[in-house]
Scaffold this active site. Structure first.
Site, PDB file in Angstrom:
ATOM      1  N   THR A 470       0.788  -1.003  -0.014  1.00 29.19           N
ATOM      2  CA  THR A 470       0.169   0.184   0.100  1.00 29.19           C
ATOM      3  C   THR A 470       0.884   1.041   0.023  1.00 29.19           C
ATOM      4  OG1 THR A 470       0.022  -0.309   2.442  1.00 29.19           O
ATOM      5  CG2 THR A 470      -2.050  -0.897   1.105  1.00 29.19           C
ATOM      6  N   ARG A 615      -6.342  14.742   3.539  1.00 29.27           N
ATOM      7  CA  ARG A 615      -4.950  14.854   3.147  1.00 29.27           C
ATOM      8  C   ARG A 615      -4.390  13.948   2.253  1.00 29.27           C
ATOM      9  NH1 ARG A 615      -1.334  18.815   4.515  1.00 29.27           N
ATOM     10  NH2 ARG A 615      -2.525  19.208   6.415  1.00 29.27           N
ATOM     11  N   GLY A 689      -8.712   7.231   5.557  1.00 27.78           N
ATOM     12  CA  GLY A 689      -8.200   6.061   4.543  1.00 27.78           C
ATOM     13  C   GLY A 689      -8.635   6.113   3.311  1.00 27.78           C
ATOM     14  N   GLY A 691      -7.494   3.233   1.219  1.00 29.62           N
ATOM     15  CA  GLY A 691      -6.942   1.738   0.701  1.00 29.62           C
ATOM     16  C   GLY A 691      -8.490   1.130  -0.041  1.00 29.62           C
ATOM     17  N   GLU A 692      -9.529   1.346   0.453  1.00 31.25           N
ATOM     18  CA  GLU A 692     -10.624   0.503   0.038  1.00 31.25           C
ATOM     19  C   GLU A 692     -11.732   1.275  -0.875  1.00 31.25           C
ATOM     20  OE1 GLU A 692     -11.005  -2.701   3.564  1.00 31.25           O
ATOM     21  OE2 GLU A 692     -10.887  -0.470   3.936  1.00 31.25           O
TER      22      GLU A 692
END
Lengths: 736, 320
Positions: A470, A615, A689, A691-692
């Site tokens: 990631t 951010r 987040g 990532g998903e």
């Protein structure tokens, strides 16, 4: 001082620092190692005198092991032992469990459950013996239930209710009432689960492929019945996890036990097939979505109910309605998930649990409502963004959904879309466009990290946090370099070792923000010390390229302020803000598909995603995460499906040839727009987040584009050719 | 994988009449050996016996059995005069697999039925007499034509489907001498002996595949699949079709993903020959092709899908 994050940090710290590396699209420092084959993955740790273990899967669906004919295989060449200890795992651990999952493999809960470990001098010998091992069972498969049903389901948690859904639906000018089905998914990480275990007296070292080291240490120690201080886990590189490596699995415990018995290192690498069959699946879902809206398209009623499954005694249920709780308006609500206990492998977290499948259904229902209300799908969504979370009154933190919808639409050319299906035909192909929103909950997790500014001015970041592909190595380095005003090439990041401070672990999209915040706080502590040495307040301190200065204070090399290495630890824990403010991430997808008028094959032609998630810490890794998410969305839309045999619950397609993740040829040009924002409610980094997020809703956009292309409304995923055939228009008829 | 003896043949003669399993590219056999679906006691490596040239033979072409799939697909003569073959090869597998896979080996690849590849399931093909778990199981990609109550598996390949349409011939060597097997008769229907995929006898070695004089006309290989690459055909249609004065002058069709063999039906070719193309004609051809088609549940869709794929291919080939 409390470590909990209770007050928004609105200092915009990372906008005032001067180094200018935060957010930059820097390469991942470990990238060259990975592409050159020099990054060492779990199974590649060559320990001297290492024996090889192979797990044996049960041949019954459910029941008990009554005898394991060890003696027959112990006589085979090279075989060292056969293990079926009660400490061995029956199921993998769920994410963040922090304790042993169900143990004792003599009870068989699902087909192919590992029931024994065969250890030999070589992998080939162990494999041969594992295949030859005879096991007797008390087979209870005839009493098992292999298919989920509403009748056998129970509420997974208290349903979310507000107002009177039924009444609101009766009064609504427009009602959508539709059922959706999504199949099971596999994480399908490239690197199979593997562990190398070695004991030194009472101390265990385990090289594993794991996402959350601190939790994994606790899980492994509890499984083995030893103190966690005797367990060290190393997992510096992970070849993909996607949820499947959140908790420990069979191979880690089996390798540890066998290594202790044999007094030598043992390596257990799971076969691709066994990973598919015994690690973790995403539950299939059956969803009913009911939307009621006024003539103006404003939602008054919102119902989202789902049926999912798991093994008995598992607490996890796919949180299908997670985004439905906060995304759209509708004062009269009913959201609920029911779980049916069935005999299949364990269900758990697989890539964006909840939203991945819930959003793809919801966004199709919204498309149907747009048609019913004769509104542009973008406009319909804009009209239904509530001021506060419906039924709760909780305020939102940053939410750039409108901007994402507008930016995505403009970049994609949404105005070129005909709202009428079957309007565009190119040769054999119907061409259509579709869109959807993206939404995903944001979570801050407890994390700790240590940062050292050496007397020579080098920055070292240390945490047990993992990098599962990631960008953790890159991002934590950027945060520290930015805060301490050092060039990125004077920054080193050490990860994936349980001897280091416990980061949040990688999962739930929370890694970068959570452990990154701990890095941030450690750097703040170092800055305070430097400021004192320079003779200014921490607020006034300016650090850049190894120089320190302040208003009215001349610049000096930072190394002049240091007499020795300066080490500080930063900690963060989720606090009141997690409860008081709804922190979520948002975006929008736009795509164009071609549907073959004869065969029903769908080929994606282009896709645009616009995302706002606080951010941007590294524009390159963030973009890659978004693209990766969209690719999984494409898989969910078009190709991915776990196929279980309804007669015995076994998984039929258990490798990457038969479980269809998208291949390169399935992926067209992908455009990603990152919308910078600051979310001080989410973390001191003002980041959330990502990532998903790229998965959450993407499949809905594709379903909507298929409808726009050929007029076939599909609610059953994946949308393979067979599901379109019956309703496709006559391929020889001219376009409308 | 079970232990096995390994030896290497130096010439074709070393391989003929041997009981050992022949291995060339091994792209399918090794996978099956790892799963212990195949457990040969001995392997005979034939990769060094030659048979790797593509030679003109009259107006046709003779392709050595050990020519790689990649080399065959890239051969300029094949691309020009038998493009159907090149296209079918490129529609299958991945570049890495095509580099290893050979022409002869490709013909011998085995079904990808999930029950065949899973030792704990009943499978008459793997273990004669054990039953067929695919019947009543997950059978989305199984046969709709020519299946039996003992086996509903499909032949998975693409290349052999094209070769069937192109009227190719398989050349073999047996202890008693050479023989030629028309591609259309190389594979066999399962009947009650599904363990036999094709008509090769024990010890018989494929030496070459020959293509007759180019058929000309339009050549199309249409593979319908769940993803754009690296997936087996749900159904596929190979067509070599020549038009004259608005009528179909000649047509050779073969179908993949629907039977235990590359499926051909001369009556369908005959029905189309001499006719003016139209959607109605394509429908009539499909009626005949699918007269005896039988779904197994999950694969029922293949019946309308094959009809539609045939129509698409005929429309494209005839310009209709």
């Amino acid at each position: 001082m409390s470590d909990t994050y209770d007050t928004p940090d609105t200092r915009d710290m990372l906008d005032r620092t001067r180094q200018g590396v935060i957010g930059q699209p820097l390469d991942r420092p470990e990238g060259p190692l990975k592409v050159a084959g020099q990054a060492t993955y779990a199974a590649e740790y060559a320990r001297e005198n290492c024996a090889e273990g192979v797990l044996v899967g049960a041949t019954i669906s459910t029941g008990r092991v009554t005898a394991i004919h060890k003696d027959e295989v112990l006589a085979m060449p090279g075989v060292l032992g056969v293990y079926a200890a009660p400490q061995m795992l029956r199921r993998p651990a769920q994410g963040t469990a922090g304790e042993a999952p169900l143990q004792d493999p003599s009870r068989v809960d699902y087909p192919l459950q590992p029931v024994a470990l065969v250890v030999a001098e070589t992998f080939e010998q162990a494999t041969a013996a594992a295949k030859a091992l005879r096991i007797d069972y008390d087979d209870a498969s005839d009493k098992a239930r292999f298919l989920p049903t509403q009748e056998t389901a129970e509420a997974a948690k208290e349903p979310v209710t507000a107002g009177d859904l039924e009444a609101a639906l009766r009064d609504a000018a427009h009602v959508i009432d539709a059922n959706f089905t999504t199949p099971g998914h596999a994480s399908a990480a490239m690197e199979p689960h593997a562990a190398v275990a070695e004991w030194d007296g009472d101390d265990l070292t385990l090289w594993g492929s794991l996402q959350m080291i601190a939790f994994n240490v606790a899980e492994l120690a509890d499984s083995l019945g030893i103190d966690p201080k005797h367990v060290r886990i190393l997992s510096p590189y992970v070849g993909g996890g996607f949820g499947s490596k959140l908790g420990i699995s069979h191979e880690a415990v089996a390798a540890s036990l066998a290594a202790r018995e044999l007094g030598r290192p043992v390596r257990v690498v799971m076969s691709r097939q066994l990973v598919f069959q015994s690690i973790m699946r995403r539950s299939e879902t059956v969803q009913r979505i009911r939307l009621g809206a006024g003539a103006d398209g404003r939602l008054t009623a919102f119902g989202h109910e789902a049926l999912v499954s798991n093994l008995p005694e598992e607490s996890f249920s796919e949180p299908v309605t997670q985004a439905s709780e906060f995304l759209y308006a509708g004062d009269n609500r009913l959201l609920g998930v029911r779980k049916s206990d069935i005999t299949r492998l364990t269900a758990g977290s697989v890539r964006a649990p909840g939203e991945a499948v819930g959003m793809q259904a919801l966004e199709v229902a919204m498309d149907e409502l747009a048609i019913a209300t004769n509104l542009d799908p973008v406009e319909l969504r804009k009209r239904n963004l509530p001021e506060t979370v419906p039924g709760q009154g909780t305020p939102y933190s940053s939410r750039r959904l409108v901007e994402a919808l507008d930016a995505g639409a403009a970049a994609f050319g949404w105005d070129q879309r005909s709202p009428t299906p079957c309007a565009r035909r190119e040769g054999e192909w119907w061409i259509g466009m579709g869109m959807s929103s993206a939404a995903r909950v944001n979570i801050l997790a407890k994390a700790e990290a240590r940062v050292t500014l050496t007397a020579q001015g080098h920055v070292v970041v240390e945490t047990d946090h993992t990098d599962i592909g990631t960008g953790s190595y890159a991002i934590f380095g950027q945060i520290a370099a930015e805060m301490l005003g050092q060039p990125i090439d004077r920054t080193t990041v050490k990860l994936g070792d349980s001897l280091l401070p416990a980061g949040s672990g990688s999962g739930g999209s929370w890694g970068a923000s959570s452990t990154g915040s701990a890095v941030f706080y450690a750097c703040e502590a170092i800055r305070a010390t430097l400021a004192q040495a320079l003779g200014c307040s921490a607020d006034q301190l300016i650090l850049k390229d190894g120089q320190a200065w302040a208003e009215g204070v001349d610049a000096r090399p930072v190394t002049d302020l240091l007499t020795e290495d300066l080490t500080r630890t930063g900690k963060i824990e989720p606090g009141e803000l997690m409860e008081k403010v709804n922190q979520s991430t948002y975006g929008a997808f736009f795509c164009e598909v071609a549907v073959n008028a004869f065969t029903g094959e769908t080929r994606l032609r282009r896709m645009t995603g616009a995302f706002g998630f606080g951010r941007v810490l590294n524009a390159k890794t963030a973009r890659s995460q978004c693209i990766g998410g969209m690719v999984w969305g494409i898989g969910s839309a078009l190709t991915e499906e776990l196929s279980f045999d309804a007669r015995d619950g076994h998984l039929v397609n258990h490798d990457l040839a038969e479980y269809h993740v998208p291949v390169h040829a399935d992926i067209p040009p992908m455009e990603v727009i990152l919308l910078e924002e600051r979310d001080a409610d989410a973390s001191p980094l003002q980041s959330k987040g990502v990532g998903e997020l790229g998965i959450c809703g993407a499949a809905g956009a594709i379903a909507n584009a298929i409808y726009n292309a050929c007029g076939v409304r599909l609610r059953d995923f994946p949308m393979t050719p067979d599901k379109l055939l019956a309703d496709l228009p006559d391929p020889f008829a001219p376009a409308a | 994988m079970k232990a096995f003896d390994y030896s290497r043949a130096e010439a074709t003669a070393d391989a003929v009449g041997q009981s050992a399993r022949l291995i060339a590219g091994g792209t399918n056999l090794l996978d099956l050996m790892k799963l212990e679906v195949e457990t040969p006691e001995a392997l005979l490596d034939i990769t060094r016996i030659g048979l790797n040239a593509i030679d003109a033979e009259g107006e046709g072409l003779r392709i050595g059995a050990l020519v790689s799939n990649s080399d065959a697909a890239a051969d300029p003569r094949i691309r020009r005069d038998w493009p159907l073959l090149s296209r079918a090869i490129l529609a299958g597998a991945s570049p890495q697999l095509r580099n290893k896979a050979t022409m002869g080996g490709n013909l011998c690849q085995r079904t990808r039925c999930g029950y065949f590849m899973d030792n704990r399931s009943a499978c008459n093909k793997r273990e004669p007499g054990s039953g067929c778990a695919a019947i009543g199981g997950v059978n989305r990609n199984h046969a709709i034509l020519g299946a039996s109550s003992d086996c509903i598996a499909t032949y998975p390949g693409d290349m052999a489907v094209a070769l069937s349409a192109l009227q190719a011939v398989v050349h073999t060597e047996r202890p008693e001498g050479a023989r030629e097997i028309p591609m259309r008769h190389f594979h066999r229907l399962p009947g009650d002996t599904p363990q036999q995929d094709n008509h090769l006898e024990s010890g018989e070695v494929i030496t070459a595949i020959s293509l007759p004089a180019p058929l000309g006309g339009r050549q199309i290989y249409r593979k319908v699949r769940d993803r754009a690459s690296y997936a087996f055909a749900l159904v596929s249609v190979a067509a070599a079709l020549r038009m004259e004065e608005g009528r179909i002058a000649s047509v050779h069709l073969a179908f993949g993903g629907v039977a235990h063999t590359p499926w051909t039906n001369d009556h369908v070719d005959e029905l189309l020959t001499g006719e003016r193309p139209s959607p109605a004609l394509f429908d009539k051809a499909a009626d005949l092709l699918l007269e005896d088609a039988q779904g197994q549940g999950h694969n029922d869709f293949k019946i309308p899908l094959l009809r539609r794929a045939l129509a698409a291919v005929l429309a494209e080939a005839t310009g209709e």
